[in-house]
Design an enzyme around this catalytic site. Structure first.
Site, PDB file in Angstrom:
ATOM      1  N   ASN A  11       0.877  -1.179   0.000  1.00 35.55           N
ATOM      2  CA  ASN A  11       0.000   0.000   0.000  1.00 35.55           C
ATOM      3  C   ASN A  11       0.910   1.223   0.000  1.00 35.55           C
ATOM      4  O   ASN A  11       1.464   1.600   1.030  1.00 35.55           O
ATOM      5  CB  ASN A  11      -0.880  -0.050   1.250  1.00 35.55           C
ATOM      6  CG  ASN A  11      -1.890   1.086   1.286  1.00 35.55           C
ATOM      7  OD1 ASN A  11      -1.837   2.008   0.467  1.00 35.55           O
ATOM      8  ND2 ASN A  11      -2.802   1.029   2.240  1.00 35.55           N
ATOM      9  N   ARG A  77      -2.411  -2.068  -3.657  1.00 32.67           N
ATOM     10  CA  ARG A  77      -3.640  -1.297  -3.448  1.00 32.67           C
ATOM     11  C   ARG A  77      -3.550  -0.022  -4.288  1.00 32.67           C
ATOM     12  O   ARG A  77      -2.612   0.755  -4.148  1.00 32.67           O
ATOM     13  CB  ARG A  77      -3.784  -0.925  -1.982  1.00 32.67           C
ATOM     14  CG  ARG A  77      -5.006  -0.066  -1.752  1.00 32.67           C
ATOM     15  CD  ARG A  77      -5.084   0.432  -0.328  1.00 32.67           C
ATOM     16  NE  ARG A  77      -6.274   1.243  -0.174  1.00 32.67           N
ATOM     17  CZ  ARG A  77      -6.324   2.359   0.549  1.00 32.67           C
ATOM     18  NH1 ARG A  77      -5.257   2.785   1.184  1.00 32.67           N
ATOM     19  NH2 ARG A  77      -7.449   3.027   0.632  1.00 32.67           N
ATOM     20  N   HIS A 166     -12.524   2.875  -0.236  1.00 30.08           N
ATOM     21  CA  HIS A 166     -12.530   1.877   0.855  1.00 30.08           C
ATOM     22  C   HIS A 166     -13.337   0.644   0.454  1.00 30.08           C
ATOM     23  O   HIS A 166     -13.833  -0.090   1.309  1.00 30.08           O
ATOM     24  CB  HIS A 166     -13.158   2.429   2.157  1.00 30.08           C
ATOM     25  CG  HIS A 166     -12.344   3.452   2.870  1.00 30.08           C
ATOM     26  ND1 HIS A 166     -12.911   4.458   3.631  1.00 30.08           N
ATOM     27  CD2 HIS A 166     -11.013   3.639   2.953  1.00 30.08           C
ATOM     28  CE1 HIS A 166     -11.963   5.213   4.145  1.00 30.08           C
ATOM     29  NE2 HIS A 166     -10.794   4.743   3.739  1.00 30.08           N
ATOM     30  N   HIS A 194     -16.941   2.427   8.079  1.00 31.45           N
ATOM     31  CA  HIS A 194     -15.477   2.279   8.145  1.00 31.45           C
ATOM     32  C   HIS A 194     -14.924   3.574   8.733  1.00 31.45           C
ATOM     33  O   HIS A 194     -14.885   4.606   8.062  1.00 31.45           O
ATOM     34  CB  HIS A 194     -14.931   2.016   6.733  1.00 31.45           C
ATOM     35  CG  HIS A 194     -13.432   1.962   6.662  1.00 31.45           C
ATOM     36  ND1 HIS A 194     -12.730   0.812   6.401  1.00 31.45           N
ATOM     37  CD2 HIS A 194     -12.496   2.920   6.828  1.00 31.45           C
ATOM     38  CE1 HIS A 194     -11.434   1.063   6.416  1.00 31.45           C
ATOM     39  NE2 HIS A 194     -11.264   2.341   6.662  1.00 31.45           N
ATOM     40  N   ASN A 197      -8.645   6.774  10.006  1.00 34.89           N
ATOM     41  CA  ASN A 197      -8.240   8.133   9.654  1.00 34.89           C
ATOM     42  C   ASN A 197      -9.073   8.669   8.513  1.00 34.89           C
ATOM     43  O   ASN A 197      -9.557   9.784   8.527  1.00 34.89           O
ATOM     44  CB  ASN A 197      -6.767   8.143   9.245  1.00 34.89           C
ATOM     45  CG  ASN A 197      -5.903   8.530  10.395  1.00 34.89           C
ATOM     46  OD1 ASN A 197      -6.292   9.381  11.194  1.00 34.89           O
ATOM     47  ND2 ASN A 197      -4.745   7.902  10.483  1.00 34.89           N
ATOM     48  N   ARG A 227      -9.673  15.255   6.873  1.00 36.44           N
ATOM     49  CA  ARG A 227     -10.490  15.696   5.727  1.00 36.44           C
ATOM     50  C   ARG A 227     -11.840  16.205   6.202  1.00 36.44           C
ATOM     51  O   ARG A 227     -12.432  15.663   7.128  1.00 36.44           O
ATOM     52  CB  ARG A 227     -10.729  14.539   4.746  1.00 36.44           C
ATOM     53  CG  ARG A 227      -9.477  14.084   4.072  1.00 36.44           C
ATOM     54  CD  ARG A 227      -9.784  12.976   3.058  1.00 36.44           C
ATOM     55  NE  ARG A 227      -8.688  12.045   2.992  1.00 36.44           N
ATOM     56  CZ  ARG A 227      -8.802  10.729   2.847  1.00 36.44           C
ATOM     57  NH1 ARG A 227      -9.989  10.179   2.705  1.00 36.44           N
ATOM     58  NH2 ARG A 227      -7.742   9.974   2.827  1.00 36.44           N
ATOM     59  N   GLY A 316      -9.944   1.559  12.624  1.00 35.69           N
ATOM     60  CA  GLY A 316      -9.331   1.953  13.897  1.00 35.69           C
ATOM     61  C   GLY A 316     -10.293   2.498  14.934  1.00 35.69           C
ATOM     62  O   GLY A 316     -10.310   2.038  16.087  1.00 35.69           O
ATOM     63  N   ILE A 317     -11.113   3.458  14.562  1.00 34.90           N
ATOM     64  CA  ILE A 317     -12.056   4.050  15.515  1.00 34.90           C
ATOM     65  C   ILE A 317     -13.253   3.119  15.711  1.00 34.90           C
ATOM     66  O   ILE A 317     -13.662   2.838  16.851  1.00 34.90           O
ATOM     67  CB  ILE A 317     -12.519   5.442  15.011  1.00 34.90           C
ATOM     68  CG1 ILE A 317     -11.323   6.380  14.862  1.00 34.90           C
ATOM     69  CG2 ILE A 317     -13.571   6.033  15.938  1.00 34.90           C
ATOM     70  CD1 ILE A 317     -11.618   7.640  14.057  1.00 34.90           C
ATOM     71  N   GLY A 318     -13.802   2.621  14.621  1.00 30.17           N
ATOM     72  CA  GLY A 318     -14.978   1.747  14.699  1.00 30.17           C
ATOM     73  C   GLY A 318     -14.728   0.500  15.522  1.00 30.17           C
ATOM     74  O   GLY A 318     -15.607   0.024  16.239  1.00 30.17           O
ATOM     75  N   GLU A 319     -13.503  -0.048  15.431  1.00 20.80           N
ATOM     76  CA  GLU A 319     -13.199  -1.284  16.154  1.00 20.80           C
ATOM     77  C   GLU A 319     -12.857  -1.040  17.617  1.00 20.80           C
ATOM     78  O   GLU A 319     -13.026  -1.923  18.455  1.00 20.80           O
ATOM     79  CB  GLU A 319     -12.003  -1.996  15.493  1.00 20.80           C
ATOM     80  CG  GLU A 319     -12.329  -2.572  14.123  1.00 20.80           C
ATOM     81  CD  GLU A 319     -11.077  -2.921  13.329  1.00 20.80           C
ATOM     82  OE1 GLU A 319     -10.040  -3.221  13.941  1.00 20.80           O
ATOM     83  OE2 GLU A 319     -11.150  -2.884  12.084  1.00 20.80           O
ATOM     84  N   ASN A 320     -12.340   0.162  17.917  1.00 24.69           N
ATOM     85  CA  ASN A 320     -11.758   0.368  19.255  1.00 24.69           C
ATOM     86  C   ASN A 320     -12.448   1.391  20.147  1.00 24.69           C
ATOM     87  O   ASN A 320     -12.231   1.392  21.354  1.00 24.69           O
ATOM     88  CB  ASN A 320     -10.294   0.794  19.112  1.00 24.69           C
ATOM     89  CG  ASN A 320      -9.456  -0.278  18.453  1.00 24.69           C
ATOM     90  OD1 ASN A 320      -9.352  -1.378  18.986  1.00 24.69           O
ATOM     91  ND2 ASN A 320      -8.898   0.025  17.297  1.00 24.69           N
ATOM     92  N   GLU A 367      -7.957  -5.319   4.933  1.00 23.40           N
ATOM     93  CA  GLU A 367      -7.868  -5.038   3.502  1.00 23.40           C
ATOM     94  C   GLU A 367      -6.754  -5.854   2.843  1.00 23.40           C
ATOM     95  O   GLU A 367      -6.874  -6.265   1.699  1.00 23.40           O
ATOM     96  CB  GLU A 367      -7.631  -3.540   3.293  1.00 23.40           C
ATOM     97  CG  GLU A 367      -8.889  -2.725   3.607  1.00 23.40           C
ATOM     98  CD  GLU A 367      -8.610  -1.247   3.858  1.00 23.40           C
ATOM     99  OE1 GLU A 367      -8.090  -0.928   4.944  1.00 23.40           O
ATOM    100  OE2 GLU A 367      -8.893  -0.433   2.976  1.00 23.40           O
TER     101      GLU A 367
HETATM  102  P1  ADP Z   1      -6.069   4.358   8.494  1.00 22.68           P
HETATM  103  O1  ADP Z   1      -7.160   5.068   7.785  1.00 22.68           O
HETATM  104  O2  ADP Z   1      -4.814   5.152   8.617  1.00 22.68           O
HETATM  105  O3  ADP Z   1      -5.866   2.915   8.060  1.00 22.68           O
HETATM  106  P2  ADP Z   1      -6.969   3.169  10.984  1.00 22.68           P
HETATM  107  O4  ADP Z   1      -8.125   2.375  10.521  1.00 22.68           O
HETATM  108  O5  ADP Z   1      -5.755   2.454  11.418  1.00 22.68           O
HETATM  109  O6  ADP Z   1      -6.603   4.323   9.974  1.00 22.68           O
HETATM  110  O7  ADP Z   1      -7.482   4.095  12.179  1.00 22.68           O
HETATM  111  C1  ADP Z   1      -6.613   4.965  12.806  1.00 22.68           C
HETATM  112  C2  ADP Z   1      -7.346   5.762  13.850  1.00 22.68           C
HETATM  113  O8  ADP Z   1      -8.063   4.872  14.725  1.00 22.68           O
HETATM  114  C3  ADP Z   1      -6.422   6.532  14.779  1.00 22.68           C
HETATM  115  O9  ADP Z   1      -6.108   7.778  14.262  1.00 22.68           O
HETATM  116  C4  ADP Z   1      -7.251   6.652  16.023  1.00 22.68           C
HETATM  117  O10 ADP Z   1      -8.028   7.830  15.910  1.00 22.68           O
HETATM  118  C5  ADP Z   1      -8.186   5.502  15.994  1.00 22.68           C
HETATM  119  N1  ADP Z   1      -7.909   4.500  17.035  1.00 22.68           N
HETATM  120  C6  ADP Z   1      -7.040   3.486  16.997  1.00 22.68           C
HETATM  121  N2  ADP Z   1      -7.047   2.813  18.177  1.00 22.68           N
HETATM  122  C7  ADP Z   1      -7.964   3.412  18.966  1.00 22.68           C
HETATM  123  C8  ADP Z   1      -8.443   3.191  20.300  1.00 22.68           C
HETATM  124  N3  ADP Z   1      -7.994   2.194  21.047  1.00 22.68           N
HETATM  125  N4  ADP Z   1      -9.389   4.027  20.753  1.00 22.68           N
HETATM  126  C9  ADP Z   1      -9.848   5.037  20.012  1.00 22.68           C
HETATM  127  N5  ADP Z   1      -9.433   5.295  18.758  1.00 22.68           N
HETATM  128  C10 ADP Z   1      -8.503   4.505  18.246  1.00 22.68           C
END
Ligand code: ADP
Length: 382
Positions: A11, A77, A166, A194, A197, A227, A316-320, A367
């Site tokens: 990527n 990608r 995406h 999704h 970032n 963005r 990242g945000i959706g999962e965590n 991905e």
């Molecule tokens: P990218 O679009 O760069 O692939 P990711 O899907 O890895 O992004 O998501 C990155 C974002 O996920 C980080 O900038 C952060 O805001 C968020 N993130 C990652 N881990 C956590 C967490 N444990 N709690 C809250 N937000 C998180």
């Protein structure tokens, strides 16, 4: 394909190069990493060729011999496939020329991918290189969703439509959601959020995407890390005319210095949360704007689908970030979305209440695995 064969997924972005060596059959990652800030004085890589050489060194240090590890293909990608590239595509000199022509449509995203492709082909000439496009899943969006209500001739001449991005993630996650529920994708209407970032939403009816939040470029739709997402196009002409900003500066501002970062000076949701807790009003507003837009899209896609079976959070945000998931959904009981607070907070996969008409899931995206499996599919078909 044998169980021990692998695909190298690359990527390549403007200033970063991420890679993963994936076993498509098991889904296992044998090695992975990234080189950041390519071309900047602080970086170990001056350009993409050096970055890829560094990646190979990192893999060698991890004990991976690329010549002897059963490398089946290199999967690249590519963000924008335009109208013509919507299947995984075996790369040769002619397809690369065609891809170069697409750079006009995606000047921020495709040129770095092309650089990665060229370097990888020269360093690994003996294996097939395959491009997988972020737009592919949305190629057949219904015309009503893909069309901007603007001058038709201009739009046709300049290939302006809503392409969506995406796509690899939206497809993978919707398939995983169906698998989790033990139902075929054809039988389900889904909303996928999704949230990384970059952030995007999609509405998928019976396996077919019927709307998505990104458009001609990945700038449209949800509020993202840097963005703006949806913005009145009048803002652009206003800044150009009144603030005398060159259009490249406006574009760069909307892509790189807007969104949550533009409002709060921070794009990472972990740190943003800390700022909110310490009473930072700008951080709170940025979060509220992000959530407000997200809720608008959920509402819109419930209406587009009419009937929804499952809504899934990913990336990242959706999962965590359990608070984002709670704030995105809370108060939507009458729309069929009932979250179970305990399940949500404890990180379970199904986070809806048992009596929620719509199932709410959290599913990690992958991905790289989806790209690796696309590569296998195209090789087996050819
Ligand atoms: P990218 O679009 O760069 O692939 P990711 O899907 O890895 O992004 O998501 C990155 C974002 O996920 C980080 O900038 C952060 O805001 C968020 N993130 C990652 N881990 C956590 C967490 N444990 N709690 C809250 N937000 C998180």
């Amino acid at each position: 394909m044998t169980a021990d064969q692998v695909v190298l997924v690359i990527n390549s972005g403007s200033s970063s190069l991420k890679y993963q060596l994936v076993e498509p059959s098991s889904g296992r990652t044998r090695a992975g990493g990234g080189i950041q800030q390519i071309g900047e004085p602080s970086s170990r890589a001056g350009d993409h060729e050096e970055a890829l050489r560094l990646a190979f060194e990192q893999m060698a240090e991890a004990g991976v011999d690329l010549q002897a590890c059963g490398l089946l293909a290199v999967g690249h990608r590519v963000v924008h496939g335009g109208n013509d590239f919507y299947r995984p595509t075996l790369l040769d000199d002619a397809t690369i020329v065609d891809l170069e022509k697409l750079s006009e449509l995606a000047p921020l995203h495709n040129p770095p991918a092309l650089r990665g492709i060229k370097v990888a082909r020269s360093l690994l000439p003996g294996v097939p290189h395959i491009a997988v496009f972020d737009t592919a899943f949305f190629h057949n969006l219904p015309a009503a969703a893909a069309t901007y209500a603007m001058n038709r001739e201009l739009a046709e001449r300049w290939r302006i439509r809503r392409y969506g991005f995406h796509g690899t993630s939206h497809r993978y996650v919707s398939e995983q959601a169906a698998e989790f529920l033990g139902r075929p994708t054809e039988a389900l209407n889904q909303i996928v959020l999704h949230l990384g970032n970059g952030a995007s939403a999609s509405a998928i009816a019976g396996g077919r995407p019927v709307d998505t939040s990104m458009g001609l470029t990945p700038l449209e739709g949800l509020v993202m890390g840097t963005r703006s997402g949806d913005i009145d196009p009048g803002v652009i002409s206003y800044l150009w005319r009144s603030a005398k900003m060159p259009v490249d500066d406006i574009e760069s501002m909307l892509n790189n210095r807007s969104g949550v970062w533009g409002l709060a000076g921070e794009r990472d949701f972990r740190r943003l949360r800390g700022m909110i807790e310490s009473g930072d009003g700008a951080a709170e507003l940025a979060y509220d704007v992000f959530i407000h837009r997200l809720r608008k899209y959920i509402g819109a896609y419930l209406a587009v689908l009419g009937h929804t079976d499952v809504l899934t959070f990913t990336a990242g945000i959706g999962e965590n970030d359990a608070a984002v998931r709670r704030d995105a959904i809370t108060g939507m009981d009458e729309l069929g979305l009932v979250i179970d607070e305990d399940r949500n907070a404890s990180g379970q996969r199904r986070i809806s209440a048992d009596d929620s008409p719509i199932t709410i899931l959290v599913i990690p995206t992958n991905e790289e695995l989806a790209i690796a499996r696309d590569c296998v599919r195209i090789l087996e078909a050819s």
